[in-house]
Design an enzyme around this catalytic site. Structure first.
Site, PDB file in Angstrom:
ATOM      1  N   SER A 100      -4.549  -5.696   3.624  1.00 44.07           N
ATOM      2  CA  SER A 100      -4.839  -7.034   3.129  1.00 44.07           C
ATOM      3  C   SER A 100      -5.159  -7.011   1.631  1.00 44.07           C
ATOM      4  O   SER A 100      -4.377  -6.496   0.841  1.00 44.07           O
ATOM      5  CB  SER A 100      -5.977  -7.642   3.954  1.00 44.07           C
ATOM      6  OG  SER A 100      -6.079  -9.028   3.757  1.00 44.07           O
ATOM      7  N   ASP A 217       0.938 -13.366  11.659  1.00 42.43           N
ATOM      8  CA  ASP A 217      -0.269 -12.862  11.006  1.00 42.43           C
ATOM      9  C   ASP A 217      -1.404 -13.888  11.014  1.00 42.43           C
ATOM     10  O   ASP A 217      -2.534 -13.580  11.339  1.00 42.43           O
ATOM     11  CB  ASP A 217       0.072 -12.446   9.574  1.00 42.43           C
ATOM     12  CG  ASP A 217      -1.113 -11.907   8.822  1.00 42.43           C
ATOM     13  OD1 ASP A 217      -1.322 -10.689   8.857  1.00 42.43           O
ATOM     14  OD2 ASP A 217      -1.847 -12.707   8.205  1.00 42.43           O
ATOM     15  N   HIS A 272      -3.734 -11.072  12.107  1.00 41.20           N
ATOM     16  CA  HIS A 272      -4.135 -10.369  10.888  1.00 41.20           C
ATOM     17  C   HIS A 272      -5.132  -9.235  11.146  1.00 41.20           C
ATOM     18  O   HIS A 272      -4.950  -8.119  10.656  1.00 41.20           O
ATOM     19  CB  HIS A 272      -4.726 -11.362   9.882  1.00 41.20           C
ATOM     20  CG  HIS A 272      -4.965 -10.763   8.528  1.00 41.20           C
ATOM     21  ND1 HIS A 272      -3.935 -10.355   7.707  1.00 41.20           N
ATOM     22  CD2 HIS A 272      -6.113 -10.488   7.845  1.00 41.20           C
ATOM     23  CE1 HIS A 272      -4.426  -9.870   6.584  1.00 41.20           C
ATOM     24  NE2 HIS A 272      -5.747  -9.927   6.650  1.00 41.20           N
TER      25      HIS A 272
END
Length: 291
Positions: A100, A217, A272
């Site tokens: 990320s 995601d 995610h």
């Protein structure tokens, strides 16, 4: 006596071979994402050690949780200090595995570190071309704000003290993004600066760039940002090879692709916060790059 000697020699040979195999795995450095910390990456470290026994895995213990909102260039500086001793000890280089927001930190590390020995860089669901979307993460930082108005907060001196603002890429206010965002457009070479050439050379020291993302995601917006795609002014996604920074090869992405050293991995059905604990993602997209 001869049999005993032969068995001892065989055992010694097996130990040497085993040590050579273990020593063959480069150290892996993991950089966490926004609001994360080392604890969230215990499963990923376990995956690595189960498949590549003896691998030295370091999850950098810096800027955890709310402190991950601090300015990114400051984070880059201190992450560099933390991983430099690991790189210096690793004769054959290290791998960077970054999740990320951590993917942006690692990209900046690559670009700003001359003569680094980072072998493969794996960006796991990272907003590499920026972020523009209403998500739970955005609401944690700016409660009640909608994506259309965030540029008013982010594109000024105060806003640029918050990490997410430094990769907030509003496609409807691009001039303001280029003028006021002090991180991502500089890193991408969209904003000219006198270090573009040297940063590009540094970035191209890596052997492989691995980009991992997927349509489910739920945080990276658009999800194609994890593959260097992004919105145009009509919020239609322009894929990586049609992005200006790719066509102009401002930081080396086109060159990596031409070398055959750019790998894209797409996984559906992964949220995610599950990327780093999903064994299928690990085996399909990560494992083979960590030798």
């Amino acid at each position: 006596m001869r049999t005993t000697t032969a068995i001892l020699l065989l055992l010694i040979l097996l130990m040497v071979l085993l040590r050579a195999c273990v020593d063959g795995y480069r150290p892996v450095i993991i950089v966490h994402g926004i609001f994360d910390g080392p604890k969230q990456f215990q499963t990923l470290a376990l995956f690595i050690n189960e498949t590549h026994p003896g691998t030295e895995v370091t999850v950098v213990d810096l800027y955890k949780h709310m402190s991950s909102l601090k300015p990114l260039w400051k984070q880059v500086q201190n992450f560099h200090r933390a991983i430099e001793p690991i790189m210096e000890k690793a004769r054959d280089g290290v791998h960077l595995l970054c999740f990320s927001q951590g993917g942006l930190i690692c990209r900046a590390l690559l670009s700003t570190t001359p003569n680094h020995n980072i072998h493969n860089f794996i960006a796991l669901s990272s907003p590499l071309a920026g972020q523009y979307g209403d998500t739970d993460y955005l609401q944690q930082v700016f409660p009640g704000c909608v994506k259309d108005m965030i540029f008013l907060v982010c594109y000024n001196r105060v806003g640029q003290r918050v990490s997410i603002c430094q990769y907030w890429n509003d496609p409807h206010h691009r001039p303001s993004y280029l003028k006021n965002n002090k991180f991502l457009p500089v890193l991408n070479g969209d904003t000219p600066h006198d270090k573009i050439k040297s940063w590009r050379e540094n970035f191209l020291h890596i052997k492989k760039l691995v980009l991992i993302g997927g349509p489910d995601d739920g945080v990276i917006t658009p999800w194609q940002s994890s593959h260097f795609g992004f919105y145009n002014s009509k919020e239609r996604v322009v894929e990586m090879r049609n992005q200006e920074f790719y066509r102009n090869d401002t930081f080396g992405l086109k060159t990596l692709s031409a070398r055959g050293d750019l790998s894209l991995c797409l996984c559906s059905g992964v949220k995610h916060m599950h990327w780093h604990s999903n064994f299928t993602v690990f085996t399909n997209c990560i494992e083979k790059w960590l030798t």
